[in-house]
Write a protein that holds these residues in place. Sequence first.
Motif, mmCIF file in Angstrom:
data_model
loop_
_atom_site.group_PDB
_atom_site.id
_atom_site.type_symbol
_atom_site.label_atom_id
_atom_site.label_comp_id
_atom_site.label_asym_id
_atom_site.label_seq_id
_atom_site.Cartn_x
_atom_site.Cartn_y
_atom_site.Cartn_z
ATOM 1 N N ASP A 13 -9.084 16.637 42.597
ATOM 2 C CA ASP A 13 -8.688 17.928 43.168
ATOM 3 C C ASP A 13 -7.520 17.744 44.137
ATOM 4 O O ASP A 13 -7.610 16.987 45.099
ATOM 5 N N GLY A 15 -6.063 20.512 45.564
ATOM 6 C CA GLY A 15 -5.920 21.801 46.223
ATOM 7 C C GLY A 15 -5.924 21.731 47.740
ATOM 8 O O GLY A 15 -5.486 22.666 48.413
ATOM 9 N N TRP A 17 -4.630 21.001 51.287
ATOM 10 C CA TRP A 17 -3.245 20.947 51.742
ATOM 11 C C TRP A 17 -3.096 20.144 53.036
ATOM 12 O O TRP A 17 -4.021 20.022 53.830
ATOM 13 N N TRP A 25 5.144 30.254 50.762
ATOM 14 C CA TRP A 25 3.782 29.950 50.319
ATOM 15 C C TRP A 25 3.732 28.598 49.584
ATOM 16 O O TRP A 25 3.011 28.427 48.610
ATOM 17 N N SER A 27 2.657 24.902 49.333
ATOM 18 C CA SER A 27 1.595 24.041 49.837
ATOM 19 C C SER A 27 1.832 22.619 49.340
ATOM 20 O O SER A 27 2.190 22.413 48.176
ATOM 21 N N ALA A 94 -3.788 31.695 52.806
ATOM 22 C CA ALA A 94 -3.313 31.599 51.431
ATOM 23 C C ALA A 94 -3.657 30.239 50.833
ATOM 24 O O ALA A 94 -4.006 30.133 49.655
ATOM 25 N N ALA A 95 -3.571 29.188 51.640
ATOM 26 C CA ALA A 95 -3.908 27.850 51.150
ATOM 27 C C ALA A 95 -5.416 27.704 50.975
ATOM 28 O O ALA A 95 -5.885 27.061 50.028
ATOM 29 N N GLU A 97 -7.508 29.937 50.045
ATOM 30 C CA GLU A 97 -7.937 30.620 48.840
ATOM 31 C C GLU A 97 -7.676 29.804 47.577
ATOM 32 O O GLU A 97 -8.199 30.119 46.506
ATOM 33 N N ARG A 98 -6.885 28.751 47.688
ATOM 34 C CA ARG A 98 -6.610 27.892 46.539
ATOM 35 C C ARG A 98 -7.614 26.749 46.421
ATOM 36 O O ARG A 98 -7.558 25.991 45.458
#
Length: 370
Positions: A13, A15, A17, A25, A27, A94-95, A97-98
């Motif tokens: 993974d 995702g 950051w 946006w 990352s 925003a990060a 949510e990823r």
Amino acid sequence: MGAVEDARFRGIDLGVWAEFEAATWTSYPLLFRMLDDAAVASVLWDRFLSSSQRAVIAEGLDAGMEQARSLTALLAGLRELGKLVPGFQQRERAAWERLGEDLVVGAGRILPVPVEVDRSSMHVAFGVLGGFGFAVGGNSSPAVRGAQVVGGMGGRFLQVDVGGGAAARRVAATAGGPAWRELRARYAALVRHLTGAVTVPEGFSVQAAVLITGVGTLAGRLSGQRGHWLQAAHMPAFGAAEHFAGARARAVEVVEDAGLERIDLEPVPFSTAHPQVKGPNNLQASLTAQLPGLVGEHGVGITVIADGTGSGKSISALEAGRICNRGCGAAGVAWLMPTTATADAAWETLEAYVRAHRPEQASVTLVHSR
């Protein structure tokens, strides 16, 4: 799965950051940032550290030179691991949510207190290093000292409270549930695998700890430059192994751009190194004749020169520095002066001295204040 599988494309993974640019946006994956730090640390070992500094680290870790290099890169690569906790990851919505669902669900209760990354990295690194087999004991044990080095790369050394903040139960309560703990372990294992740090040091000297901390601090500042990571963030997605291969090439560039390559000046006659004088005066002749033998017998030390203005103290100091550098395997000169005017004059003298050796490249930098 093991580190070999994790290193492949889509093996782990990405995702989580480390850097985030809100305007676009953009990352940047934490694992890539950790590998960047490790890659720069390796280049600093090769091109910036003197032979004596490398020897001090190797002796302090009771490891061979190659493994000392790898362990230094590993610890530098763990500097940012403290960002793999819910409190930090939630800083950018925003990060956040990823992130994968397992991390979001397993975040637990997130405390409203801002995460202090240096302390967080120290605490999670303590458990990781223990998992690698680093002995856990008193303040001088490899796991404790290694964790302190990781935390110290942020600028100050913190106390590792083995029974408190660094205890597994406390980390579990503040750094996320099993999914977070497992991913931290896998990230750390990947950095270890790619840097080749297979040795588990039985000791960890203070001298080695200080030098490794300096390497990690510098590596983090270089790889943390916005232009460095943002360029990599806009590249196509790679697996960890492929990213690390590219990171090593970029690390050479960033160290060169910073002017941090160590330059050894070739020996030249006194008249060549100091063309502004006709030859050595009595003090300088005495130094060049007697100091090498003293250094060879007793090691390097402090040379104090007291004389009047215009007596040649600056040239004497350069000769003493040359002799002592050669005696302990160091290279370079730091010339510290009390005023701007004297610093300007010293820079001209030093720049002329370096230029007289005709090196292919060598930077002589003037810094005022700080």
